[in-house]
Design a protein around this motif. Structure first.
Motif, short mmCIF file in Angstrom:
data_model
loop_
_atom_site.label_atom_id
_atom_site.label_comp_id
_atom_site.label_asym_id
_atom_site.label_seq_id
_atom_site.Cartn_x
_atom_site.Cartn_y
_atom_site.Cartn_z
N ALA A 89 16.49 35.75 57.03
CA ALA A 89 16.45 35.55 58.49
C ALA A 89 15.67 34.29 58.84
O ALA A 89 16.10 33.50 59.70
CB ALA A 89 15.83 36.78 59.16
N ALA A 92 17.70 31.16 58.12
CA ALA A 92 18.73 30.88 59.13
C ALA A 92 18.11 30.21 60.35
O ALA A 92 18.67 29.24 60.89
CB ALA A 92 19.44 32.18 59.52
N LEU A 93 16.95 30.70 60.79
CA LEU A 93 16.29 30.11 61.95
C LEU A 93 15.80 28.69 61.65
O LEU A 93 15.90 27.79 62.51
CB LEU A 93 15.12 30.99 62.38
CG LEU A 93 15.50 32.37 62.94
CD1 LEU A 93 14.26 33.21 63.19
CD2 LEU A 93 16.31 32.23 64.22
N ALA A 177 22.91 27.56 58.86
CA ALA A 177 22.46 28.65 59.73
C ALA A 177 23.48 29.79 59.74
O ALA A 177 23.11 30.97 59.66
CB ALA A 177 22.23 28.12 61.15
N LEU A 178 24.76 29.44 59.83
CA LEU A 178 25.81 30.46 59.79
C LEU A 178 25.84 31.17 58.44
O LEU A 178 26.03 32.39 58.37
CB LEU A 178 27.17 29.82 60.08
CG LEU A 178 27.40 29.35 61.51
CD1 LEU A 178 28.73 28.61 61.63
CD2 LEU A 178 27.37 30.54 62.47
N GLY A 180 23.26 31.60 56.40
CA GLY A 180 22.12 32.50 56.36
C GLY A 180 22.34 33.75 57.19
O GLY A 180 22.02 34.86 56.75
N GLY A 181 22.90 33.59 58.39
CA GLY A 181 23.16 34.75 59.23
C GLY A 181 24.16 35.70 58.61
O GLY A 181 23.99 36.92 58.65
N TRP A 184 22.51 37.55 55.73
CA TRP A 184 21.58 38.56 56.23
C TRP A 184 22.33 39.84 56.58
O TRP A 184 21.93 40.94 56.21
CB TRP A 184 20.84 38.04 57.46
CG TRP A 184 19.82 39.00 57.98
CD1 TRP A 184 18.52 39.13 57.60
CD2 TRP A 184 20.02 40.00 59.00
NE1 TRP A 184 17.90 40.14 58.30
CE2 TRP A 184 18.80 40.69 59.17
CE3 TRP A 184 21.12 40.37 59.79
CZ2 TRP A 184 18.64 41.73 60.08
CZ3 TRP A 184 20.97 41.42 60.69
CH2 TRP A 184 19.75 42.07 60.83
N LEU A 185 23.44 39.71 57.30
CA LEU A 185 24.22 40.88 57.69
C LEU A 185 24.80 41.59 56.47
O LEU A 185 24.78 42.83 56.37
CB LEU A 185 25.33 40.45 58.64
CG LEU A 185 26.21 41.58 59.20
CD1 LEU A 185 25.37 42.56 60.01
CD2 LEU A 185 27.32 40.99 60.07
#
Length: 410
Positions: A89, A92-93, A177-178, A180-181, A184-185
């Protein structure tokens, strides 16, 4: 002795867990390799010097090395799953911050945050593998992870080159970022917790310090970490110097940078397959020896070609592919030996091994590459030096503790 076998078992397809753990490991390669083709564009956009651009690499790698000291200890205390999810997370940030950076100083700062977070997935994934599997099977799974993981840096510069050409350098970090997101999911849904509460270690200063001192004071650990982490820089120095090595010395366009990555990562994937096939059949020390022999042969070819022949793309890149095969043959074996030095502190052992490797990577990025990237001969000599350090560490370890790795994993 290993602790009692973990009651958590992977019930999915045999390929799925290595694939999931390999996806966790792609954050590191994508953080480095995807934006290399955009070096010149970023420098022009942010009015950055070559030294400042190199600092976007060294800041990431040094932060990666520092935080690696703690990812494993946190995973030993709070479980594997929470550490992975928080790390992904934050990555991604931080990627969003890189995409929105308005100055080279801001970009360097957010790259450091990427480095602080990206190591969690790699460090913890190694501990997860050894939590779940006995040595021979763990080596096979690590080899599969290396195989899948090898695809990431092969395609990363291709993706980065096209994104840069079509949408500009900001799009590269939006892509991270995409990524990483999405990871994470995916891990929120599928990643199991593999460390039972009964086996967790207290996250208190005194036990932590004792654990660090025990591992750091172990000559076997230090030598194994050097034997696995330092030789990687024999090929990594070329990857870090790719804009100069490929663009200036070999005359390739940014969209052609994939040749270097295709060759080295193809070598890593081939070496991973060989390592997996040798698991449980060939004594561990033989596998390590075979790996160093391949790296030594590749180094001699590279030095000879650089010294006496006109630089050509295939002649400059193919030895690096052979070198990467050798490294991938021995890397899973050395990692198993490191993790089994202290079975109750596998997370910490993985952390410290990664810290040694990534600290070396950061120093190479920040100090060595700027000094050698303008000469193909200096690059070849630097590569040879890293291989020799690892070889010397292994030879001394083999002489001092001849029984280590004597038998095949089981």
């Amino acid at each position: 002795m290993s602790p009692p076998h973990n009651q958590i078992q992977w019930s999915g397809p045999s390929w799925a867990l290595p694939a999931l753990l390999a996806l966790l490991s792609v954050l590191g390669p994508f953080s480095i390799d995807t934006f290399l083709p955009a070096f010149s564009g970023i420098a022009q956009s942010l009015s950055a010097s070559p030294v400042q651009m190199q600092q976007t690499l060294s800041a990431y790698l040094l932060a990666f090395a520092f935080m690696n000291l703690f990812h494993g200890a946190l995973a030993d205390s709070y479980g594997r799953r929470p550490v992975v999810l928080v790390g992904v997370a934050v990555f991604a940030l931080a990627s969003v911050g890189c995409a929105m950076a308005q100055s080279i100083e801001q970009l360097i700062a957010f790259r450091a945050v990427q480095g602080l977070s990206a190591g969690a997935s790699m460090v913890v994934s190694r501990a997860i593998i050894r939590d779940l599997f006995p040595p021979a099977q763990a080596q096979r799974v690590m080899s599969h992870v290396t195989l899948y993981f090898g695809l990431a840096p092969a395609i990363a510069p291709v993706i980065g080159g096209w994104l840069f050409a079509l949408l500009g350098w900001h799009s590269i970090f939006w892509f991270m970022a995409l990524l990483g997101g999405g990871l994470w999911l995916l891990n929120l849904i599928y990643l199991p917790e593999t460390l039972p509460r009964s086996e967790r270690q207290p996250f208190r200063p005194k036990p932590l310090l004792q654990g660090y001192l025990a591992l750091g004071g172990s000559a076997r650990f230090v030598l194994l970490a050097l034997a696995s982490g330092i030789p990687f820089n024999g090929m990594f120095v070329y990857i870090l110097a790719a804009p100069e090595f490929l663009g200036t010395h070999l005359g390739l366009a940014p969209t052609q940078f994939f040749w270097l990555f295709f060759c080295t990562i193809g070598g890593i994937m081939s070496g991973a397959v060989l390592s997996g096939r040798m698991a449980g059949r060939v004594p561990l020390k033989w596998q390590i020896r075979h790996g160093f022999v391949l790296m030594a042969v590749a180094t001699l070819i590279n030095l000879t070609a650089t010294a006496f022949l006109t630089p050509k793309v295939w002649l400059s890149i193919l030895p690096l592919g052979l070198y990467s095969i050798g490294w991938a043959v021995m890397m899973p074996v050395v990692t198993i030996l490191v993790l089994d030095l202290n079975p109750l502190r596998r997370g910490m052992a993985s952390s410290m091994q990664a810290c040694v490797a990534s600290a070396a990577n950061g120093l190479v990025a920040g100090l060595v590459v700027p000094l050698v990237m303008h000469s193909t001969m200096l690059l070849a000599l630097a590569s040879a030096s890293f291989m020799l350090v690892g070889l010397a560490a292994w030879l001394y370890l083999h002489w001092r503790w001849p029984a280590i790795g004597r038998f095949a994993s089981n």
